[in-house]
Design a protein around this motif. Structure first.
Motif, PDB file in Angstrom:
ATOM      1  N   ARG A 186      72.478   0.402 -18.319  1.00  0.00           N
ATOM      2  CA  ARG A 186      71.844   0.730 -19.593  1.00  0.00           C
ATOM      3  C   ARG A 186      72.844   0.509 -20.711  1.00  0.00           C
ATOM      4  NH1 ARG A 186      67.264   3.954 -20.550  1.00  0.00           N
ATOM      5  NH2 ARG A 186      67.157   4.849 -22.645  1.00  0.00           N
ATOM      6  N   LEU A 187      72.492  -0.350 -21.671  1.00  0.00           N
ATOM      7  CA  LEU A 187      73.380  -0.729 -22.769  1.00  0.00           C
ATOM      8  C   LEU A 187      72.717  -0.410 -24.111  1.00  0.00           C
ATOM      9  CD1 LEU A 187      74.376  -4.255 -21.422  1.00  0.00           C
ATOM     10  CD2 LEU A 187      75.658  -2.142 -21.133  1.00  0.00           C
ATOM     11  N   PRO A 188      73.504  -0.074 -25.132  1.00  0.00           N
ATOM     12  CA  PRO A 188      72.912   0.175 -26.461  1.00  0.00           C
ATOM     13  C   PRO A 188      72.421  -1.120 -27.092  1.00  0.00           C
ATOM     14  CG  PRO A 188      75.282   0.293 -26.588  1.00  0.00           C
ATOM     15  CD  PRO A 188      74.954   0.138 -25.132  1.00  0.00           C
ATOM     16  N   ALA A 189      71.246  -1.071 -27.704  1.00  0.00           N
ATOM     17  CA  ALA A 189      70.693  -2.230 -28.392  1.00  0.00           C
ATOM     18  C   ALA A 189      71.265  -2.321 -29.795  1.00  0.00           C
ATOM     19  CB  ALA A 189      69.167  -2.127 -28.445  1.00  0.00           C
ATOM     20  N   PRO A 190      71.396  -3.527 -30.362  1.00  0.00           N
ATOM     21  CA  PRO A 190      71.927  -3.651 -31.720  1.00  0.00           C
ATOM     22  C   PRO A 190      70.964  -3.076 -32.750  1.00  0.00           C
ATOM     23  CG  PRO A 190      71.165  -5.753 -30.934  1.00  0.00           C
ATOM     24  CD  PRO A 190      71.070  -4.835 -29.778  1.00  0.00           C
TER      25      PRO A 190
ATOM     26  N   ASP B  68      68.150  -9.740 -27.700  1.00  0.00           N
ATOM     27  CA  ASP B  68      69.369  -9.827 -28.499  1.00  0.00           C
ATOM     28  C   ASP B  68      70.269  -8.628 -28.235  1.00  0.00           C
ATOM     29  OD1 ASP B  68      68.526 -12.183 -29.668  1.00  0.00           O
ATOM     30  OD2 ASP B  68      67.454 -11.140 -31.286  1.00  0.00           O
ATOM     31  N   ILE B  69      71.557  -8.900 -28.136  1.00  0.00           N
ATOM     32  CA  ILE B  69      72.541  -7.849 -27.884  1.00  0.00           C
ATOM     33  C   ILE B  69      73.864  -8.284 -28.486  1.00  0.00           C
ATOM     34  CG2 ILE B  69      73.400  -8.733 -25.677  1.00  0.00           C
ATOM     35  CD1 ILE B  69      73.432  -5.856 -24.647  1.00  0.00           C
ATOM     36  N   ILE B  70      74.756  -7.337 -28.694  1.00  0.00           N
ATOM     37  CA  ILE B  70      76.111  -7.616 -29.175  1.00  0.00           C
ATOM     38  C   ILE B  70      77.085  -7.168 -28.093  1.00  0.00           C
ATOM     39  CG2 ILE B  70      77.857  -7.074 -30.901  1.00  0.00           C
ATOM     40  CD1 ILE B  70      75.628  -6.648 -32.906  1.00  0.00           C
ATOM     41  N   GLY B  71      77.899  -8.088 -27.612  1.00  0.00           N
ATOM     42  CA  GLY B  71      78.837  -7.736 -26.551  1.00  0.00           C
ATOM     43  C   GLY B  71      79.624  -8.951 -26.106  1.00  0.00           C
TER      44      GLY B  71
ATOM     45  N   PHE C 101      83.538  -9.672 -28.599  1.00  0.00           N
ATOM     46  CA  PHE C 101      82.167  -9.228 -28.827  1.00  0.00           C
ATOM     47  C   PHE C 101      81.492 -10.130 -29.867  1.00  0.00           C
ATOM     48  CE2 PHE C 101      81.472  -4.642 -27.307  1.00  0.00           C
ATOM     49  CZ  PHE C 101      82.141  -4.914 -26.133  1.00  0.00           C
ATOM     50  N   GLY C 102      80.219 -10.398 -29.641  1.00  0.00           N
ATOM     51  CA  GLY C 102      79.442 -11.179 -30.590  1.00  0.00           C
ATOM     52  C   GLY C 102      77.976 -11.112 -30.214  1.00  0.00           C
ATOM     53  N   PRO C 103      77.097 -11.501 -31.119  1.00  0.00           N
ATOM     54  CA  PRO C 103      75.665 -11.474 -30.814  1.00  0.00           C
ATOM     55  C   PRO C 103      75.266 -12.651 -29.918  1.00  0.00           C
ATOM     56  CG  PRO C 103      76.030 -12.267 -33.038  1.00  0.00           C
ATOM     57  CD  PRO C 103      77.375 -11.890 -32.502  1.00  0.00           C
TER      58      PRO C 103
END
Length: 482
Positions: A478-482, A366-369, A330-332
């Motif tokens: 649907r994914l959680p936002a950072p 931007d997302i983290i994953g 995982f990373g931004p």
């Protein structure tokens, strides 16, 4: 395909830790029992409370009597000292005799003597008590006053040329103190008995409440996976624990069913391509007229085996995602750029089939994953849309941020998925009736769902064009936002 990392070996129990095969599971030994520890804690707390109560009672009874006696003796000594200052030795002796005359209960003790010598001037003691240190002002001792032996609390006052003792007979108070001591001893014995009984009751109650859980786990350890923990109906902590265990067991049962289903599906779906590849190779080996025909048959067999290898790689990716083994990656990163790359790759594939692929993406997202897994999930959605969309069809890739969530959607105008089949769409190797004639393994949506769950998200299937025929399909991740 990215190379899969080997999983770390699970720690194994040593021979000393593992139970012997066939050994019956029993309750823990007494000293290792949580019920015993709770019982001991209860007994200790009960005993501490009882000791505190006894100490307060002692301080309020025997201690209060001692303090009252000391206060009365001190006040009497101060009054006699003042009388001596006013009237001298004669006045002091007269004051002592007056006090003795009005002492109906015969509790007062006085003795006035010369500092040098043993001449007694006044009081009801015959002689000065022996073994009295000059520097000690307060003490307890046995004395003879009026011919009777008694326990006395005495206060020594030194005056110029005189020695004065003022005290009180404590015989009755000593008797009361002994009665209180006996009461404390008996009360302490009763406290110990009640503490032990209470500890035993608590341990028995804990064991009774834990017995259903123990029996269920023992039955499961014996191989009966259908056993569940019985609920008492009290809705207390033990019932909540039982409900959690039952939910866990239901989940394990579902996973076991899934494993059996996947095993059956693998055996069924891979048997055919393996048998087909083997038959083609055998036929080519026996009947190929020339090297070119044999080469073509070998290439076709390699293609079939590559397809089988892709199925296994997809299964391993799904297993990694479901087990959370990819969280270390995982990373931004900018999801919009990843989606743009996927759209560019599959746009050419769509054009080759006479379709049109459009992308509606924000400048940045931007997302983290795990970048590779999310790219693979979107690629699976685009690949499925291209497969099931007819010529001249339109495929749309969209992404947007909604509050604390990021929504990625792929829509097409193909046949769609029937509502009754949507709840099975994420299962491995599931293929709806409309998809039987389309090449594929039935693992695409399974991987998408596993990737979404790894990122604490969800996947939703819905009609792209509600009310129309065909309705098309819109897959929303649907994914959680950072």
């Amino acid at each position: 395909m990215n190379a899969l990392r080997p999983r770390s070996a699970m720690p194994r129990r040593t021979a000393e830790q593992a139970p012997l095969p066939g050994a019956p599971l029993g309750p823990p030994r007494l000293l290792k029992s949580a019920g015993f520890r709770f019982a001991v804690l209860f007994a200790a707390m009960f005993a501490c409370a009882a000791v505190a109560l006894v100490a307060v009672l002692w301080w309020a009874t025997a201690g209060a009597l001692d303090r009252q006696t000391d206060a009365a003796v001190r006040a009497d000594a101060v009054a006699l000292t003042e009388r001596w200052r006013e009237a001298g030795v004669t006045g002091l002796a007269e004051a002592i005799e007056e006090r003795l005359a009005v002492d109906v209960e015969n509790e007062s003790i006085y003795l006035l003597m010369e500092a040098e010598g043993n001449r007694r001037l006044a009081g009801n003691l015959d002689r000065w008590p022996p073994n009295m240190a000059p520097e000690v002002a307060w003490f307890r001792t046995r004395v003879l006053h009026d011919g009777l032996a008694a326990e006395a609390r005495l206060h020594r006052v030194d005056l110029p040329g005189l020695r004065l003792l003022v005290g009180r007979d404590e015989s009755e108070r000593s008797q009361l103190r002994r009665l209180l001591t006996e009461g404390v001893v008996w009360a302490s014995s009763a406290v110990a008995i009640f503490a032990l009984i209470g500890a035993w009751l608590i341990r028995a109650a804990l064991q009774a409440r834990m017995r259903p859980t123990f029996l269920t786990t023992a039955a499961i350890a014996g191989g009966d996976l259908s056993s569940r923990v019985a609920l008492s109906g009290r809705e207390d902590e033990f019932d909540r624990l039982a409900q959690t265990l039952n939910m866990m067991l239901d989940r394990i049962g579902t996973l076991m069913e899934g494993v059996r289903g996947v095993s059956d599906a693998i055996a069924h779906d891979l048997r055919t391509p393996i048998a087909r590849a083997r038959a083609k190779l055998e036929d080519a080996l026996a009947t190929a007229p020339d090297a070119e025909a044999l080469r073509a048959a070998v290439e076709q067999g390699i293609a079939d085996l590559d397809n089988i290898s892709r199925i296994f790689q997809a299964l391993l990716r799904i297993a990694e995602a479901e087990a959370g083994a990819r969280r270390a990656a995982f990373g931004p990163f900018d999801l919009a750029a990843v989606l743009a790359d996927a759209a560019e790759i599959y746009e050419a594939m769509a054009e080759a089939r006479g379709q049109r692929l459009t992308a509606e993406l924000p400048p940045s997202l931007d997302i983290i994953g795990d970048r590779d897994l999310l790219l693979q999930a979107v690629a699976n959605l685009l690949d499925n849309a291209i497969k099931f969309t007819p010529a001249d069809g339109v495929i749309t890739l969209t992404a947007r941020r909604l509050g604390l969530a990021i929504e990625v959607a792929v829509a097409d105008n193909g046949p769609g998925i029937a509502p009754e089949d949507r709840r099975h769409a994420g299962e491995r190797f599931f293929r709806a009736d409309k998809a039987r004639a389309t090449p594929g393994s039935g693992l695409g949506l399974s991987l998408v769902q596993a990737v979404a769950h790894l990122h604490a998200g969800e996947v939703r299937l819905e009609d792209a064009m509600p009310g129309q025929v065909p309705p098309g399909l819109r897959v929303v991740m649907r994914l959680p936002a950072p």
